[in-house]
Scaffold this active site. Structure first.
Site, PDB file in Angstrom:
ATOM      1  N   HIS A 231      46.741 -10.419  38.415  1.00  0.00           N
ATOM      2  CA  HIS A 231      47.290 -10.346  37.056  1.00  0.00           C
ATOM      3  C   HIS A 231      46.182 -10.313  36.006  1.00  0.00           C
ATOM      4  CE1 HIS A 231      51.309 -10.994  38.671  1.00  0.00           C
ATOM      5  NE2 HIS A 231      50.739 -11.895  39.471  1.00  0.00           N
TER       6      HIS A 231
ATOM      7  N   ARG B 184      25.614 -51.226  39.206  1.00  0.00           N
ATOM      8  CA  ARG B 184      26.779 -51.456  40.072  1.00  0.00           C
ATOM      9  C   ARG B 184      27.948 -52.102  39.323  1.00  0.00           C
ATOM     10  NH1 ARG B 184      25.771 -51.308  45.568  1.00  0.00           N
ATOM     11  NH2 ARG B 184      27.566 -52.653  45.899  1.00  0.00           N
TER      12      ARG B 184
ATOM     13  N   ASN C 225      31.345 -59.749  46.090  1.00  0.00           N
ATOM     14  CA  ASN C 225      31.578 -58.328  45.849  1.00  0.00           C
ATOM     15  C   ASN C 225      32.657 -57.893  46.822  1.00  0.00           C
ATOM     16  OD1 ASN C 225      31.342 -55.570  45.282  1.00  0.00           O
ATOM     17  ND2 ASN C 225      29.756 -55.305  46.840  1.00  0.00           N
ATOM     18  N   GLY C 226      33.693 -57.219  46.346  1.00  0.00           N
ATOM     19  CA  GLY C 226      34.735 -56.737  47.255  1.00  0.00           C
ATOM     20  C   GLY C 226      36.106 -57.219  46.832  1.00  0.00           C
TER      21      GLY C 226
ATOM     22  N   CYS D  78      30.215 -54.675  42.761  1.00  0.00           N
ATOM     23  CA  CYS D  78      29.445 -55.605  41.937  1.00  0.00           C
ATOM     24  C   CYS D  78      28.030 -55.664  42.478  1.00  0.00           C
ATOM     25  CB  CYS D  78      30.041 -57.014  42.010  1.00  0.00           C
ATOM     26  SG  CYS D  78      31.774 -57.075  41.556  1.00  0.00           S
TER      27      CYS D  78
ATOM     28  N   TRP E 211      31.827 -55.807  38.323  1.00  0.00           N
ATOM     29  CA  TRP E 211      32.710 -54.682  38.002  1.00  0.00           C
ATOM     30  C   TRP E 211      34.091 -55.166  38.393  1.00  0.00           C
ATOM     31  CZ3 TRP E 211      32.219 -50.512  35.190  1.00  0.00           C
ATOM     32  CH2 TRP E 211      33.124 -49.468  35.343  1.00  0.00           C
TER      33      TRP E 211
ATOM     34  N   LYS F 153      32.497 -28.643  37.407  1.00  0.00           N
ATOM     35  CA  LYS F 153      31.238 -29.293  37.792  1.00  0.00           C
ATOM     36  C   LYS F 153      30.061 -28.353  37.520  1.00  0.00           C
ATOM     37  CE  LYS F 153      32.211 -32.526  37.818  1.00  0.00           C
ATOM     38  NZ  LYS F 153      33.413 -33.254  37.689  1.00  0.00           N
TER      39      LYS F 153
ATOM     40  N   GLU G  10      38.202 -27.869  39.379  1.00  0.00           N
ATOM     41  CA  GLU G  10      37.212 -28.949  39.359  1.00  0.00           C
ATOM     42  C   GLU G  10      35.837 -28.426  39.805  1.00  0.00           C
ATOM     43  OE1 GLU G  10      36.811 -31.685  38.118  1.00  0.00           O
ATOM     44  OE2 GLU G  10      35.393 -32.835  39.296  1.00  0.00           O
TER      45      GLU G  10
ATOM     46  N   LYS H 244      29.467 -39.560  28.535  1.00  0.00           N
ATOM     47  CA  LYS H 244      30.256 -40.045  29.676  1.00  0.00           C
ATOM     48  C   LYS H 244      31.684 -40.346  29.242  1.00  0.00           C
ATOM     49  CE  LYS H 244      31.101 -41.476  33.826  1.00  0.00           C
ATOM     50  NZ  LYS H 244      31.454 -40.382  34.749  1.00  0.00           N
TER      51      LYS H 244
ATOM     52  N   GLU I  94      29.400 -27.970  33.741  1.00  0.00           N
ATOM     53  CA  GLU I  94      28.889 -29.190  33.111  1.00  0.00           C
ATOM     54  C   GLU I  94      27.418 -29.433  33.367  1.00  0.00           C
ATOM     55  OE1 GLU I  94      31.540 -32.984  32.880  1.00  0.00           O
ATOM     56  OE2 GLU I  94      31.699 -32.170  34.878  1.00  0.00           O
TER      57      GLU I  94
HETATM   58  O1  M6R Z   1      37.015 -41.330  31.311  1.00  0.00           O
HETATM   59  P1  M6R Z   1      38.006 -40.217  31.488  1.00  0.00           P
HETATM   60  O2  M6R Z   1      38.413 -40.023  32.901  1.00  0.00           O
HETATM   61  O3  M6R Z   1      39.196 -40.362  30.575  1.00  0.00           O
HETATM   62  O4  M6R Z   1      37.246 -38.909  31.037  1.00  0.00           O
HETATM   63  C1  M6R Z   1      37.909 -37.679  30.989  1.00  0.00           C
HETATM   64  C2  M6R Z   1      36.929 -36.549  30.855  1.00  0.00           C
HETATM   65  O5  M6R Z   1      36.181 -36.676  29.675  1.00  0.00           O
HETATM   66  C3  M6R Z   1      35.983 -36.477  32.055  1.00  0.00           C
HETATM   67  O6  M6R Z   1      36.683 -36.359  33.263  1.00  0.00           O
HETATM   68  C4  M6R Z   1      35.017 -35.299  31.916  1.00  0.00           C
HETATM   69  O7  M6R Z   1      35.709 -34.103  32.034  1.00  0.00           O
HETATM   70  C5  M6R Z   1      33.896 -35.432  32.942  1.00  0.00           C
HETATM   71  N1  M6R Z   1      32.646 -35.165  32.323  1.00  0.00           N
HETATM   72  C6  M6R Z   1      34.087 -34.539  34.114  1.00  0.00           C
HETATM   73  O8  M6R Z   1      33.024 -34.526  34.976  1.00  0.00           O
END
Ligand code: M6R
Length: 622
Positions: free
Chosen positions: A514, A33, A107-108, A2, A81, A495, A491, A617, A498
């Site tokens: 394969h 935050r 906060n916490g 928070c 939060w 990254k 992952e 997001k 993206e």
């Molecule tokens: O909010 P969510 O965790 O459900 O979102 C899932 C994906 O859309 C999210 O993880 C997306 O792949 C990100 N941009 C990854 O960095």
């Protein structure tokens, strides 16, 4: 996580702002935050005046416009939060106590709030919210009398009873011009002005008013008035803070001085993991996941787990499969949410659906959870956003405590999700008797060491950044991993796609021969996530063979290996060593260098890493 701000000033010292101006400006800067509710309390005319409202700060501003606050030079402000209690007007801070004479923000997470609440209820205290904060406020109200009306002394007495992580700020109607704060394992900075002093979760809480700041230590209490500040430890012994000058501009202050939210969030990860672990086990190492809300007897009868998630969250689910199957001997399927309900999946009342979502609003995952519920399955949500739709519609929830993730590319939420799935796996193993209590305790002890190990990696981020900058012109990067290293490789590739817009793919290292090995040509960069040489012996040597195979075909081999793994050295162009940890926990460490790599490479290319092209997001459409 928070945002907290406190202010004590005198109108003679500052003509152009009162407490409310400082609080609202500070909250605006701290809104990154947390933004599910906001509130302020000011001291004026011998009384506390508070306003609070669910939703973003603008809702609070509208509320104050409709019902203005009296002029004041002392106050506290909070942007929330949610952790204990969903986002609502009632759960928003400040919380009042002692008949409205004092107000507190927090906060916490206070781990032992339930016991204290029971004691206060027995004393006749009434609670209006579901929060741990209101309990701390009521406790402060109770000990205020024992401290003979000395607010600082009362705070000392109160925090001596609290366990967990907290920053607490309090004002009292009998002490105009005074704000008292305490911190343990949660951030707090003091700002020094002329005839006014400030408190903030970080310097962005007061950067518009002063650049003189004081770093406070652990377990300290600070009392500010307009022209003084005093610091003590929790026993009242005098303590010192470290003064420094803030040389960031206001925008970088919100990012803690980092160039992007993504980088800041990568560096937030020791706290994200530590906070997610906090309060989930008792002193004997027994997991106490009180928020789960599915009766233990029903959980014990589960015959299958299906993890539903998208993107990064689905990779957290893939890590969970290895851990939960190993610890609980329950079959775990991991499925992309958008594929699940279109294939007539077999689920029933003995299936536990575990959805993983940072936002809690991803439409594909929400639809899949609804479908599973219709089939009679039990649904458990692992989520970072308190009060969001998926946890609300699920039978049970296990919140991650990573704090708000602003950058589109998920980093700290991923590590927090993995941590939460470990807690779930251990809890199920405890319920079903798959592991001895000593084994669970040992794994929890290994998990407790993870934040410091992540910090060790972050402290060496320069090595990774140098590599990333040297590879800014790469056209394609491949990632290989095996066992829990496989989702880490996926992952790492996601990254890079993206935020750096580079073709990247993650493969299971065993799959190389394969097909994917045909992609290897001279100079092709290949990251390899190597399992611990202390783990299953065949796994390590097989991955080392994979490194040799791609290297023999011209690949530039970039290796993430465990400290002391000398076997990889001769076959690697570059090696980054991560601290030793049990194999199943390794993703919490091995992912971090790959996040730093992607973030730095995209930054070197001049891209906006926080808001990459074409992406949102939260994906709230199917
Ligand atoms: O909010 P969510 O965790 O459900 O979102 C899932 C994906 O859309 C999210 O993880 C997306 O792949 C990100 N941009 C990854 O960095």
């Amino acid at each position: 996580m928070c945002g907290i701000v406190g202010y004590a000033g005198t109108s003679s010292a500052v003509a152009d702002h009162g407490a409310l101006d400082v609080l609202i400006e500070g909250l605006r800067r701290l809104e990154y935050r947390g933004y599910d509710s906001a509130g302020v309390a000011v001291v004026a005319d011998g009384a506390i005046h508070a306003r609070k409202k669910a939703g973003k700060l603008v809702n609070l501003e509208n509320e104050i416009a409709q019902e203005p606050l009296p002029e004041s030079m002392t106050g506290i402000g909070h942007t929330r939060w949610a952790t204990h209690g969903g986002p609502s007007d009632g759960n928003a801070h400040p919380h009042l106590a002692d008949g409205g004479k004092l107000a507190m923000i927090h906060n916490g997470i206070i781990e032992n709030f339930a016991g204290i609440k029971a004691e206060l209820l027995a004393d006749g205290v009434e609670f209006l919210s579901e929060t741990d904060t209101e309990v701390a406020a009521a406790l402060l109200g109770k000990v205020y009398a024992e401290a003979d009306g000395d607010l600082t002394r009362a705070m000392q007495l109160a925090v001596q009873r609290l366990e967990g992580a907290f920053t607490l700020l309090a004002v009292h109607q009998d002490h105009p011009g005074v704000v008292v704060a305490a911190r343990r394992n949660s951030p707090l900075v003091l700002g020094l002005g002329d005839g006014e002093n400030f408190l903030g979760s970080d310097v962005s809480g007061f950067i518009d008013f002063t650049r003189r700041a004081v770093e406070l230590g652990q377990d300290q209490i600070v009392t500010i008035t307009p022209d003084s500040h005093s610091i003590t430890d929790f026993d009242g012994n005098p303590a010192e803070g470290k003064e420094f000058t803030v040389d960031w501009d206001a925008a970088s202050a919100e990012k803690g001085g980092f160039p992007s939210f993504m980088e800041k969030e990568i560096f937030d990860q020791p706290a994200a993991v530590a906070d997610t672990l906090l309060g989930r086990a008792d002193a004997e190492g027994r997991l106490t996941l009180d928020e789960l809300r599915i009766e233990p007897e029903k959980l014990a009868k589960i015959t299958k787990i299906v993890v539903l998630a998208c993107g990064t969250s689905a990779y957290a689910g893939s890590v969970a499969k290895y851990a939960i199957e190993s610890w609980c001997r329950i079959p775990v399927e991991v499925e992309l949410s958008h594929e699940f309900r279109y294939r007539e999946p077999i689920v029933d009342k003995n299936t536990l659906i575990v959805s993983i979502s940072q936002s809690g609003e991803t439409m594909d995952t929400l639809m899949a959870v609804r479908y599973a519920k219709e089939q009679g399955a039990k649904t458990l949500s692992i989520c970072n956003t308190n009060g969001s739709t998926i946890p609300r519609e699920s039978d049970a929830v296990l919140y991650t405590h990573a704090g708000p993730e602003i950058a589109v590319a998920s980093t700290k939420a991923f590590l927090a999700q993995i941590t939460a799935t470990y807690l779930l796996g251990l809890y199920l193993a405890q319920l079903r008797g798959n592991l001895f209590s000593g084994q669970i305790k040992d794994i929890l002890a290994d998990l407790a060491k993870i934040p410091a190990k992540i910090q060790d990696i972050l402290d060496r981020s320069g090595e990774i950044k140098d590599l990333a900058r040297s590879m800014a012109e790469s056209k394609s990067v491949l990632f290989l991993g095996r066992h829990v290293g496989y989702p880490v490789a996926m992952e790492g590739a996601l990254k890079l796609k993206e935020i750096a817009y580079i073709h990247a793919e993650g493969f299971a290292a065993g799959e190389l021969k394969h097909g994917p090995i045909a992609l290897i040509e001279e100079g092709q960069p290949v990251f390899v996530v190597v399992p611990s040489p202390r783990g299953r012996d065949s796994l390590h040597s097989k991955v080392v063979s994979n490194i040799q195979e791609v290297r023999a075909r011209g690949a530039k081999t970039l290796v993430i290996a465990e400290n002391g793994d000398s076997a990889v050295k001769d076959y690697s162009e570059w090696v980054f060593y991560v601290p030793e940890t049990p194999t199943l926990l390794m993703p919490l460490l091995a992912t971090v260098p790959l996040q730093i790599f992607a973030c730095e490479l995209a930054t070197a290319k001049g891209y906006d890493v926080d808001q990459p092209r074409n992406l949102a997001k939260s994906v709230t459409v199917e």
